[in-house]
Enzyme design. Structure first.
Site, PDB file in Angstrom:
ATOM      1  N   ASP A  25       1.582  -1.364  -2.375  1.00  0.00           N
ATOM      2  CA  ASP A  25       1.368   0.175  -1.704  1.00  0.00           C
ATOM      3  C   ASP A  25      -0.066   0.214  -1.749  1.00  0.00           C
ATOM      4  O   ASP A  25      -0.250   0.849  -2.687  1.00  0.00           O
ATOM      5  CB  ASP A  25       2.410   1.047  -2.179  1.00  0.00           C
ATOM      6  CG  ASP A  25       3.898   0.719  -1.928  1.00  0.00           C
ATOM      7  OD1 ASP A  25       4.164   0.304  -1.038  1.00  0.00           O
ATOM      8  OD2 ASP A  25       4.682   1.025  -3.008  1.00  0.00           O
ATOM      9  N   LEU A  26      -0.760  -0.100  -0.853  1.00  0.00           N
ATOM     10  CA  LEU A  26      -2.199  -0.369  -0.911  1.00  0.00           C
ATOM     11  C   LEU A  26      -2.960   1.099  -1.378  1.00  0.00           C
ATOM     12  O   LEU A  26      -3.592   0.866  -2.291  1.00  0.00           O
ATOM     13  CB  LEU A  26      -2.930  -0.458   0.325  1.00  0.00           C
ATOM     14  CG  LEU A  26      -4.317  -0.997   0.333  1.00  0.00           C
ATOM     15  CD1 LEU A  26      -4.524  -2.363  -0.501  1.00  0.00           C
ATOM     16  CD2 LEU A  26      -4.716  -1.385   1.824  1.00  0.00           C
ATOM     17  N   ASP A  27      -2.321   2.101  -0.960  1.00  0.00           N
ATOM     18  CA  ASP A  27      -3.225   3.545  -1.263  1.00  0.00           C
ATOM     19  C   ASP A  27      -2.255   4.149  -2.264  1.00  0.00           C
ATOM     20  O   ASP A  27      -2.595   5.515  -2.678  1.00  0.00           O
ATOM     21  CB  ASP A  27      -3.348   4.297  -0.113  1.00  0.00           C
ATOM     22  CG  ASP A  27      -4.123   3.624   0.924  1.00  0.00           C
ATOM     23  OD1 ASP A  27      -5.480   3.093   0.368  1.00  0.00           O
ATOM     24  OD2 ASP A  27      -4.244   3.896   2.177  1.00  0.00           O
ATOM     25  N   GLU A  28      -1.502   3.447  -3.062  1.00  0.00           N
ATOM     26  CA  GLU A  28      -0.573   4.319  -4.097  1.00  0.00           C
ATOM     27  C   GLU A  28      -0.744   3.643  -5.476  1.00  0.00           C
ATOM     28  O   GLU A  28       0.186   3.723  -6.154  1.00  0.00           O
ATOM     29  CB  GLU A  28       0.683   4.199  -3.797  1.00  0.00           C
ATOM     30  CG  GLU A  28       0.874   4.994  -2.268  1.00  0.00           C
ATOM     31  CD  GLU A  28       2.336   5.421  -1.626  1.00  0.00           C
ATOM     32  OE1 GLU A  28       3.268   4.995  -2.721  1.00  0.00           O
ATOM     33  OE2 GLU A  28       2.447   5.390  -0.511  1.00  0.00           O
TER      34      GLU A  28
END
Length: 289
Positions: free
Chosen positions: A227-230
């Site tokens: 989850d790239l931005d998490e």
């Protein structure tokens, strides 16, 4: 072992006597403790330590030290790592169109404010090549389309492995990395984004922030996960703005915050100040480095 600073990062279930056992171990091996930072997560009953040691005068090899430490670590369920400070980490910076983070990182690197070797800049566009050349850093243009994404990513991966890259910095690389790529370099990819996420995802976040009349803008640096931005957050910062701020003003302020936040996150990683625990990053402050 020659005179050098050795850094241990330790994570384990919290229990009585940990500090005494760990510090006694290093005392008995002849190390001088330069700093000992610790944190207890009482919610999850976990213990974290960052301990820095001066090896001057010790009569022990690296192999023997690690073997002896393992005897202490196993019964106490340590997850641990050690760095001997005798090798700079190799860094690759990945970019697309936006230049401010790249400029800032390369300037800090050339001025010796980042303890690393920037081996390359990788981009899916050729636009920022002159910046890399200005700082005498190799630039690799690897364009990507929807149909060539897997092949392009394989090229990037091979380039990183051949050059023994330790840390990848996504300095506004506007491509989504595959799960396979991210997991291959787990906890070794740092990403930067504006702190409007998830409220202002996608294109033109500053325009939408302006339209909503935001009062704070900022940036977040974190390790990339599926989850790239998490992923685990390393560093964040914000700055107040007012109704008088235009979209361009917000972009300018946001870029300045991004540069500082990303540089601090990279420095923390290079200085071995971070222990990742689940989706959290335990970041110890600098201790007299």
């Amino acid at each position: 072992m020659k005179s050098q600073v050795v850094t241990f990062l330790i994570k384990c279930p919290d229990q009585k006597g940990l500090v005494a056992k760990i510090t006694s171990f290093f005392f008995e091996k002849g190390f001088n403790i330069l700093s000992c930072q610790q944190y207890v997560n009482s919610v999850e009953n976990m213990y974290f330590m960052r301990i820095r040691l001066n090896a001057d005068g010790t009569n022990i090899s690296k192999q023997q030290l690690e073997s002896n430490f393992l005897e202490l670590a196993e019964p106490l369920q340590f997850t641990w790592s050690v760095n001997y400070g005798d090798k700079k980490q190799n860094v690759a910076i990945m970019v697309s169109h936006t230049s401010h983070n790249l400029y800032d990182l390369l300037e800090r690197y050339k001025e010796g404010r980042l303890n690393c070797d920037v081996k390359m800049v990788i981009s899916n566009h050729d636009k920022l090549r002159p910046i890399a050349e200005m700082f005498d850093v190799p630039f690799y243009h690897l364009p990507v389309t929807k149909d060539t994404k897997a092949d392009q990513e394989a090229q990037v991966k091979k380039l990183l492995e051949v050059n023994d890259i330790d840390l990848i910095v996504m300095a506004r690389y506007m491509q989504i990395l595959s799960s396979d790529f991210i997991n291959h370099f787990k906890d070794r990819i740092i990403n930067i984004h504006h702190s409007f996420l998830p409220a202002f995802q996608g294109a033109n976040p500053y325009k939408r922030a302006y339209e909503r009349g935001v009062k704070l803008i900022g940036a977040t640096a974190h390790y990339a996960t599926e989850d790239l931005d998490e992923g685990p957050i390393i560093e964040q910062d914000v700055k107040p703005v007012t109704h008088e701020s235009t979209t361009q003003t917000l972009k300018r302020i946001g870029a300045d915050i991004e540069k500082l936040v990303l540089a601090r996150a990279v420095k923390c990683h290079l200085n071995h100040q971070i222990i990742v625990s689940g989706n959290r990053a335990i970041v110890f402050p600098e201790a007299g480095e």
